[in-house]
Design a protein around this motif. Structure first.
Motif, PDB file in Angstrom:
ATOM      1  N   THR A   1       0.826   1.940   5.400  1.00  0.00           N
ATOM      2  CA  THR A   1       1.729   1.960   4.404  1.00  0.00           C
ATOM      3  C   THR A   1       3.103   1.927   5.203  1.00  0.00           C
ATOM      4  O   THR A   1       3.969   1.386   4.396  1.00  0.00           O
ATOM      5  CB  THR A   1       2.000   3.479   3.672  1.00  0.00           C
TER       6      THR A   1
ATOM      7  N   ARG B   1       0.840  -0.841   0.387  1.00  0.00           N
ATOM      8  CA  ARG B   1      -0.583   0.212   0.206  1.00  0.00           C
ATOM      9  C   ARG B   1       0.914   1.529   0.237  1.00  0.00           C
ATOM     10  O   ARG B   1       1.719   0.802   1.111  1.00  0.00           O
ATOM     11  CB  ARG B   1      -0.801   0.274   1.343  1.00  0.00           C
ATOM     12  N   ILE B   2       0.690   1.848  -0.270  1.00  0.00           N
ATOM     13  CA  ILE B   2       1.220   3.973  -0.933  1.00  0.00           C
ATOM     14  C   ILE B   2       0.081   4.409  -0.155  1.00  0.00           C
ATOM     15  O   ILE B   2      -1.086   4.626  -0.586  1.00  0.00           O
ATOM     16  CB  ILE B   2       2.063   3.876  -1.657  1.00  0.00           C
ATOM     17  N   THR B   3       0.719   5.868  -0.563  1.00  0.00           N
ATOM     18  CA  THR B   3       0.187   7.240  -0.265  1.00  0.00           C
ATOM     19  C   THR B   3      -0.187   7.815  -1.472  1.00  0.00           C
ATOM     20  O   THR B   3       0.883   8.218  -2.105  1.00  0.00           O
ATOM     21  CB  THR B   3       0.450   7.928   0.777  1.00  0.00           C
TER      22      THR B   3
END
Lengths: 183, 454
Positions: free
Chosen positions: A172, A54-56
């Motif tokens: 993240t 997961r990333i922002t």
């Protein structure tokens, strides 16, 4: 829906809903009770087991934020067997000696779709949420990971098997010191 | 006595003496004042790895990073230049860009709407002329640049110290080895996706030293991987090879699989079709090292690297090479955020790249069978370092840690063909002692005082 899809699409009966829900709870129980051999038996031989990162990302609230190139797990049945073998048959898997107490809280089970695959086996696309909690030694704080999973659950010779799992973490930056568990 | 946030110069000089005796007092692994001093004197003064150039492919690409507590916005401008700024609006200090990565021409602060282009220029002030008039010079309010940004072999570094020596000087003879690791292919290296990130309850010095300069731990911490055949099942692995002490606390272990000096998998198991390219790009000594050894080491203070070849966990035959870079970002005396990148030669076949990545996932990173146990043990050091005995600064409980391995016993190999001081063994504390010597020198360093013009 075209004609071919119509033929292959299955209705999701109450019976299937109960069986799949029980399958996922059974799986969580095997993991929590550290019956990893029993857990491996639930996995199809051709299982796909992935955990992308997961990333922002910048953008509106609904912008996609999974980086499929960056992963934490990319497993086959055999590699999962190796991971279990490390815990069961070596004397020095320090991350799990002695095993931390762990719980998989599985919820929001949603069966999206059922199809008959090319081999004539029923396959259901199933979503669920997970909350994994772990406590180690005398630690006063417990680690946690949470997110959702997208599974393909298949009926093979009358038995339910996990054919595919993609784990999407919501953090993240992972909230556990390692990923020595299965999710 | 001059005090550095609770730690006196005398304390530091005593530490330096202890290091000369091959011991490190345990209190330095968990002391808050020491940590605060390190943030200023180590992380505020040294070159910090920010990104690999392949993370910023096109003009407009950006990533956000941290140098300890400083948020950094790293951009690629229209002309292809790499710029680094404090990721904080100059108006009232808001964190400007919250995304991990992306591509955009400008960054708008959500607080009052000030907008900056990717060269750091303030290009828009909401209702600007009406409230500030023409007299405010926008250029005075551009994003604050990181004082020094430079790259070497595609590795981009920043330094918060305006008086810092050049990156090239700081890396010193480490460059020769970075050339070997990163420059063997015509197309260089590339990263696979975003870095993995996770947090361990450990002191950054413990993780850096363990990963970079302590091959001795492998024989026991990673015993399970040896038992499974993932790592060579020789009790002396990875002791064979050379430990090379380099400038400024940098160093590398050139690890051999066994005592023959010849690797069973030449060129780290990279496809044979690539060997002539390696031979062309490397000098003779570098070529011999890539052909017959594997690398683990670090760029001081907190960039670790590992270029190794290991099997896939699914029992498929063959070993796959990968290069892993990691930053140990300090969050607290007992907390470190690990940022971990996988790199592989851009010129490698796509299928090989994927196998290299999956091999990396199976062995290193939080899911890796080897690293799982590392994290467990790093956190156990923390658990045992907070008490009265471990924290005693007078050392009346003999609370110092043992760095005596090889001290005054193993002599350098005078015939070693590469730069640095090379010892013919990897089970050594020589590199750890060198890292800690650099650490204490940085803590003791006074800021250069420019003499006033009178």
């Amino acid at each position: 829906m075209n004609q071919q899809e119509a033929v292959k699409t299955l209705t999701i009966s109450y019976e299937v809903q109960i069986e799949i829900t029980q399958f996922l709870y059974r799986e969580a129980h095997l993991l929590d009770s550290r019956n990893y051999r029993g857990w491996l038996d639930l996995l199809a031989e051709d299982i796909v087991y992935q955990m992308p990162a997961r990333i922002t990302t910048e953008g509106k609230h609904d912008i996609p934020n999974i980086d499929y190139k960056s992963r934490y797990f990319e497993e086959t049945k055999q590699s999962l067997i190796t991971r279990v073998k490390r815990l069961d048959s070596t004397s020095s898997a320090w991350a799990e000696i002695s095993g931390p107490r762990q719980r998989h809280f599985i919820s929001n089970i949603l069966i999206e779709k059922g199809v008959m695959n090319d081999e004539g086996n029923e396959e259901y696309f199933v979503r669920s949420n997970f909350l994994f909690k772990r406590n180690r030694g005398s630690a006063l704080t417990s680690e946690e990971l949470f997110g959702c999973r997208e599974d393909v659950i298949r009926k093979e010779n009358g038995e339910w098997r996990l054919a595919s799992r993609i784990i999407y973490p919501d953090q993240t930056v992972l909230g556990t010191i390692n990923l020595s568990m299965f999710l | 006595m001059e005090r550095h946030s609770g730690i006196t110069k005398e304390t530091l000089l005593n530490l330096k003496e202890k290091l000369k005796d091959g011991v490190l007092p345990q209190w330095v692994l968990a002391d808050r004042d020491m940590y605060d001093l390190e943030i200023k004197q180590v992380f505020g003064k040294t070159w910090q790895f920010l990104a690999h150039e392949s993370e910023l492919k096109e003009p407009g690409s950006y990533v956000t990073r941290w140098i300890a507590n400083d948020p950094i916005l790293l951009t690629k401008t229209k002309s292809g230049e790499i710029k680094a700024f404090l990721n904080s609006c100059t108006h009232r200090g808001t964190l400007l860009c919250t995304a991990d990565s992306g591509k955009q021409k400008s960054f708008t602060c959500p607080f009052h709407g000030w907008t900056y282009n990717n060269e750091g220029g303030l290009v828009g002030i909401a209702v600007g002329n009406k409230v500030y008039g023409e007299e405010m010079n926008k250029e005075d309010w551009n994003l604050r640049p990181v004082p020094n940004v430079d790259s070497y072999q595609g590795m981009i570094f920043g330094n918060l110290d305006p008086n810092a020596e050049s990156l090239s000087d700081y890396l010193g003879n480490m460059k020769w080895y970075l050339d070997m690791m990163l420059g063997r292919s015509d197309g260089g290296m590339e990263v696979q996706g975003s870095p993995q990130r996770y947090v361990v309850e450990a002191n950054w010095k413990v993780t850096a030293e363990n990963f970079e300069s302590d091959p001795y731990h492998v024989q026991f911490t990673h015993k399970s991987s040896k038992e499974l055949g993932i790592a060579p099942n020789d009790p002396f692995f990875p002791g064979h090879g050379h430990q090379v002490v380099l400038d400024n606390g940098h160093g590398i272990n050139l690890v051999q699989f066994d005592d023959t000096g010849v690797s069973p998998i030449p060129y780290q198991g990279m496809p044979e079709s690539m060997w002539p390219m390696f031979q062309k790009n490397l000098n003779e000594a570098q070529n011999d090292m890539v052909k017959d050894t594997f690398f683990v080491g670090g760029v001081y203070p907190n960039l670790g690297f590992l270029q190794f070849s290991l099997p896939l966990l699914d029992s498929e035959p063959g070993l796959y090479n990968f290069l892993n870079f990691r930053v140990w970002r300090p969050l607290a005396p007992d907390k470190v955020e690990v940022w971990s990148w996988h790199l592989i030669d851009k010129d490698a076949p796509e299928e090989y790249k994927e196998k290299s990545y999956v091999t990396f996932l199976g062995t290193f990173g939080p899911s890796g069978l080897l690293e799982q146990d590392d994290a467990e043990i790093w956190s156990r050091v923390t658990q045992a370092s907070n008490g009265i005995m471990a924290q005693n600064k007078d050392l009346s409980y003999n609370s110092f840690l043992n760095y005596l391995m090889g001290m005054d016993r193993v002599q350098p190999n005078e015939d070693f063909p590469g730069p640095g001081v090379a010892y013919p063994l990897c089970f050594l504390d020589t590199l750890s002692r060198s890292m800690h010597k650099k650490w204490i020198d940085l803590l003791l360093a006074e800021s250069p005082v420019k003499e006033e013009v009178r």
